[in-house]
Design an enzyme around this catalytic site. Structure first.
Site, PDB file in Angstrom:
ATOM      1  N   ASP A  47       1.998   9.647  -9.361  1.00  0.00           N
ATOM      2  CA  ASP A  47       3.131  10.495  -9.729  1.00  0.00           C
ATOM      3  C   ASP A  47       2.835  11.956  -9.382  1.00  0.00           C
ATOM      4  OD1 ASP A  47       5.251  11.801 -10.856  1.00  0.00           O
ATOM      5  OD2 ASP A  47       5.290  10.535 -12.647  1.00  0.00           O
ATOM      6  N   ARG A  79       9.508  10.485  -7.395  1.00  0.00           N
ATOM      7  CA  ARG A  79       9.188   9.391  -6.477  1.00  0.00           C
ATOM      8  C   ARG A  79      10.377   8.552  -6.070  1.00  0.00           C
ATOM      9  NH1 ARG A  79       4.870   6.796 -10.289  1.00  0.00           N
ATOM     10  NH2 ARG A  79       6.441   7.637 -11.728  1.00  0.00           N
ATOM     11  N   CYS A 135      11.561   4.898 -10.773  1.00  0.00           N
ATOM     12  CA  CYS A 135      10.311   5.493 -11.244  1.00  0.00           C
ATOM     13  C   CYS A 135      10.494   5.888 -12.704  1.00  0.00           C
ATOM     14  CB  CYS A 135       9.871   6.661 -10.364  1.00  0.00           C
ATOM     15  SG  CYS A 135      11.009   8.064 -10.327  1.00  0.00           S
TER      16      CYS A 135
END
Ligand code: 4NP
Length: 147
Positions: free
Chosen positions: A120, A15, A9
């Site tokens: 996100d 994440r 990420c």
């Protein structure tokens, strides 16, 4: 069969560590890691609110530490999995000439969700929504690898 899978990420604190943690909890025989396309959080543990949300689901992220994605990762992993289109662009920009390692979106493994990226949660603050998507997708990834 053991696969080498890298989750990527932007910051490597929300994440991708959550995806690594959720995937290894389900399929511990694979070799996994995660990395960020930025170097903003190198050596930091996963973000506290994400660790708490994951921990509430039995997913322990406490041992993970952030690192930056590097070109050498293309040679060290069989599959690289990004969270959004920007991750994929930043990953592909480092692909060595001749390397053919597949790079996929995590949400490709959860078509039933209709999602085309993992939003996100560092910005949305929806840690549980991100984890719902991540858990669905790592289940799909596990099934894909077993097929
Ligand atoms: P991640 O989330 O890419 O899921 O780890 C982020 C965490 C931190 C920042 C950006 C994204 N940041 O700007 O510090």
């Amino acid at each position: 069969m053991t696969h080498r899978i890298l989750f990527v990420c932007l910051g490597n604190i929300c994440r991708s560590p959550a995806a690594e943690g959720a995937f290894r909890a389900r399929a511990p025989h694979h070799m996994t890691d995660s990395a960020g396309t930025s170097g903003w959080h190198i050596e930091e543990p996963p973000y506290g609110p994400m660790q708490a949300a994951a921990g509430a689901r039995g997913i322990d992220l406490s041992d993970l530490r952030a690192r930056k994605f590097v070109a050498e990762d293309f040679d060290q992993f069989d599959l690289i999995v990004g969270m959004d289109a920007e991750n994929i662009r930043n990953i592909e920009a480092l692909r060595p000439a001749g390397n053919e390692t597949p790079v996929r979106l995590l949400t490709d493994f959860a078509p039933e969700t209709g999602a085309d990226h993992v939003p996100d949660p560092y910005y949305t603050r929806d840690f549980d929504g991100a984890l719902d998507l991540i858990e669905a997708a790592v289940a799909g990834l596990d099934a894909h690898l077993r097929a």
